[in-house]
Enzyme design. Structure first.
Site: not given
Length: 279
Positions: A13, A76, A161, A163, A212, A221, A223-224
């Site tokens: 990333n 992120c 954030n 998802h 994303e 990702c 956070t994902g």
């Protein structure tokens, strides 16, 4: 004008990092992110991360992230590890750092060379936290979501954030470029959504791909990955309190769900190069 930058990656990333602690964020940052993120035609990246002066007392820095399309994101996970690594190697050589983000300050602890552990904070499956509409108040776990005529079972998780996580049989066979945009821009998600497609290997090993918002498919990702493990813990697939290894296209992240629905993420942060570009 010449612009100094550092290219860094966490599980592939990759972002362009700018030292904005004294200068502030460039006024044309959205256009810069669009221009410099173009692969094959420029530096190439998933976006730009600006390392700014902290706003919280006792913090060591602040992160602002701009996607490849110029939009600003709140957080992120891979990026915040790289910010910690950058600060560590540029004069803030502390084993534990605090970085302000759009979803609050994050504490990051050095675990070895180019290896950092992030206290990601809590997660929520409630609609208002994402936000999500037309799906009830939540918790939004194992919910139907119809995307271009096909109904998927999803879990919607906010980790600062938004998802949307869905389990699939074979993650490698998916054509994300076809289905990702429809998830991202689904009307149930007024601020758009990041979407994770996950294959269960066993209760502590997963394979994941991610689409994303603002960047398309990325090779990882943070956070994902956190949202994915949170979702599968809520579904009873992954155990809370144990390390869950998530294999991404760019490498592996290790996630643990702590008491109080808090998340711990461990992964690499690697400097690719430093340079100067004309803008």
């Amino acid at each position: 004008m010449k612009l100094s930058f550092t290219k860094m990656q966490g599980c592939a990333n990759d972002y362009i990092y700018l030292d904005c602690r004294e200068s502030g964020v460039p006024e044309n940052i959205a256009a810069l992110s669009q221009d410099l993120s173009r692969r094959h035609f420029s530096i190439g990246a998933d976006g730009i991360i600006c390392i700014c002066a902290p706003v919280t007392a006792g913090a060591d820095g602040r992160m602002r992230i701009f996607n490849a399309d110029g939009s600003e994101a709140q957080m992120c996970g891979n990026g915040v590890r790289c910010v910690a690594e950058w600060l560590y190697t540029h004069g803030t050589a502390k084993e534990t750092l605090v970085v302000d983000t759009g979803s609050g300050p994050k504490t990051i602890t050095r675990k070895g060379r180019q290896l950092w552990q992030v206290e990601m904070g809590g997660y929520s499956a409630m609609a208002a936290a994402l936000p999500a509409v037309n799906m009830g108040e939540g918790p939004l776990v194992d919910c139907p979501l119809t995307v271009e005529g096909r109904t998927w079972r999803v879990a919607c998780i906010s980790v600062g954030n938004p998802h949307c996580v869905t389990v699939v049989d074979d993650v490698d066979s998916l054509k994300l470029e076809d289905i990702g945009p429809a998830f991202e821009k689904h009307p149930n998600f007024p601020e758009r959504i990041n979407t994770e497609f996950v294959q269960v290997v066993d209760s502590t090993h997963l394979k994941m791909r991610v689409w994303e918002r603002g960047s398309g498919e990325t090779w990882a990702c943070g956070t994902g990955t956190c949202a994915t493990v949170a979702a599968l813990t809520e579904l009873g697939v992954c155990p809370a309190g144990e390390d869950v290894h998530v294999q991404l296209r760019g490498g592996e992240l290790i996630i643990r769900v702590l008491p109080g629905k808090k998340l711990l993420m461990t992964g690499s942060a690697v400097t690719v190069c430093e340079g100067v570009t004309e803008v």
